[in-house]
Design an enzyme around this catalytic site. Structure first.
Site, PDB file in Angstrom:
ATOM      1  CB  SER A 232      -0.956  -0.044   1.200  1.00 37.78           C
ATOM      2  OG  SER A 232      -1.976   0.914   1.064  1.00 37.78           O
ATOM      3  CG  ASP A 327      -5.664  -2.225  -4.931  1.00 41.46           C
ATOM      4  OD1 ASP A 327      -6.471  -1.825  -4.057  1.00 41.46           O
ATOM      5  OD2 ASP A 327      -4.449  -1.954  -4.901  1.00 41.46           O
ATOM      6  CG  HIS A 361      -5.105  -2.403  -1.023  1.00 37.85           C
ATOM      7  ND1 HIS A 361      -4.356  -1.779  -1.996  1.00 37.85           N
ATOM      8  CD2 HIS A 361      -4.650  -1.919   0.165  1.00 37.85           C
ATOM      9  CE1 HIS A 361      -3.497  -0.939  -1.431  1.00 37.85           C
ATOM     10  NE2 HIS A 361      -3.656  -1.014  -0.117  1.00 37.85           N
TER      11      HIS A 361
END
Length: 422
Positions: A232, A327, A361
């Site tokens: 991330s 994602d 994600h």
């Protein structure tokens, strides 16, 4: 409980967190329908549950590596389905298991499918995060706040700096699991831990430079260079570390961005990258109350954002770019394509890319509960992470092996070159 029903976890009820187990049931009636259930409590005291209905064979046996779930938290043949389908009753709740010294306990039960669901057999799976012999050392030296994990034995071992995510506090799970597999790993907190600031307005590469030097000089470390693993927001930090700092041989970027996001980045008291920001008008509120923020981030390739792009062509090490096709935090696949194009334009081939269809994600070490949505620390509200649970779980298994192979190939070979030069 009925004593004749036997629930077994093979090869043992005690294993490492990232090891699969073989679930088998015996002693049932021929073709009997039963419910297999799993329960676990995370580090925050939240209860997670999963369940699936199975039919025994003619011998009264169920084998999760052979038999399909007929209905429940998942369907079909899924040997580890009871683990990755664990969910909390409260929506938008992420499973928290970050303390290495606390095992992940999962209680498995066989219940009668009809009536009151009487328990026929139970067994507890102790899934250790910290393997026997792996040392855990809390690090509070200079500016560094983190934990160093070192495998047993004389070594030397390849070294990895684990950034995990940008969230406050400190997560030990991925770092200690890598140490179990033969790496010296330092995981560091960025803020919100110990005496670090609770919030930050800017980030400084000097902190990571100090962490790399500490790691390079740690006992049992082989070679002169280290690896970096991210996820991330920490993905762009990893790119900047590989680009601007020395001694980085291999970088794993998972569902990050190719530009410096949210906070300006400084190095040696000078700003080196501006911050790529968000446009809240492009954020969508879904029926569940969670936000879809995939299109919220500004375009890093736009002319007005060029001072946020990270010049990764300057990096000397190797990159592993990992993107989930579903994602919903941002468009990771597009960012990978932009980075690949940039590197190729500069004549670089120091990268490889992996795209995982129908994955979300949070790609983490395998066999943990899949998280479709949870509170987003930067946005300040629950957000969707994307992915289809079964595909996401399969991606985590494949990626975990790939990460270890990537680091061993580029860190151990680097150590061999360094030794030869000496």
């Amino acid at each position: 409980m009925t004593s004749q029903v036997r629930l077994r976890l093979l090869p043992s009820a005690r294993c490492l967190y990232d090891d699969p187990i073989h679930v088998k049931v015996a002693g049932l009636k021929s073709r009997q329908l039963v419910v297999l259930k799993a329960q676990s409590i995370d580090d925050k005291g939240v209860l997670f549950n999963s369940s699936a209905v199975y039919r025994a064979d003619g011998n009264g046996e169920i084998d999760l590596e052979r038999d399909p779930s007929l209905r429940g938290s998942y369907t079909g043949v899924e040997p580890m389905g009871l683990l990755w389908s664990l969910r909390a009753d409260t929506m938008h709740t992420k499973f928290h298991k970050s303390h290495a010294e606390k095992p992940h306990f999962v209680k498995f039960s066989v219940l009668e499918e009809e009536g009151l669901g009487t328990a026929l057999a139970e067994i507890t799976n102790e899934r250790q995060l910290l393997a026997d012999g792996v040392s855990r050392l809390y690090v509070k030296t200079g500016n560094i706040r983190g934990v160093l994990f070192t495998p047993p034995g004389e070594g030397p071992f390849p070294a990895v700096l684990d950034l995990y995510t940008f969230g406050g506090g400190l997560s030990e799970r991925r770092a200690c699991l890598l140490a179990n597999r033969g790496f010296v790993v330092l995981t560091v907190a960025l803020y919100g831990h110990d005496d670090l600031p609770k919030k930050v307005q800017e980030l400084h590469l000097d902190y990571f430079e100090e962490a790399i030097e500490f790691l390079r000089n740690a006992p049992k470390v082989c070679g002169n260079r280290v690896g970096v693993i991210s996820l991330s927001k920490s993905g762009d930090l990893a790119l900047s570390i590989a680009t601007y700092l020395s001694h980085v041989a291999a970088t794993v970027w998972i569902n990050g961005c190719n530009a410096n996001v949210a906070l300006p980045l400084y190095y040696r008291k000078r700003q080196i990258l501006a911050a790529l920001m968000f446009d809240i008008s492009r954020i969508v509120t879904t029926e569940s109350g969670a936000l879809n923020i995939k299109d919220g981030i500004n375009n890093p390739m736009a002319e007005e954002n060029k001072d946020t792009l990270i010049p990764i062509e300057q990096a000397m090490g190797r990159f592993l770019f990992v993107a989930a096709a579903d994602d919903l935090n941002w468009d990771s696949c597009a960012f990978v394509n932009q980075m690949v194009k940039r590197l190729k334009l500069h004549g670089k081939d120091n990268f490889e890319s992996i795209f995982y269809p129908a994955s979300g994600h949070y790609l983490e070490p395998p066999y943990g509960p899949y998280c479709p949505s949870s509170f987003h620390g930067v946005v300040g509200k629950p957000t969707l992470w994307g992915g289809e649970p079964r595909s996401h779980a399969a991606a985590e298994i494949h990626l975990w092996r790939k990460i270890q192979e990537f680091f061993k190939m580029h860190l151990i070979s680097d150590a061999a070159v360094t030794k030869a030069m000496l």
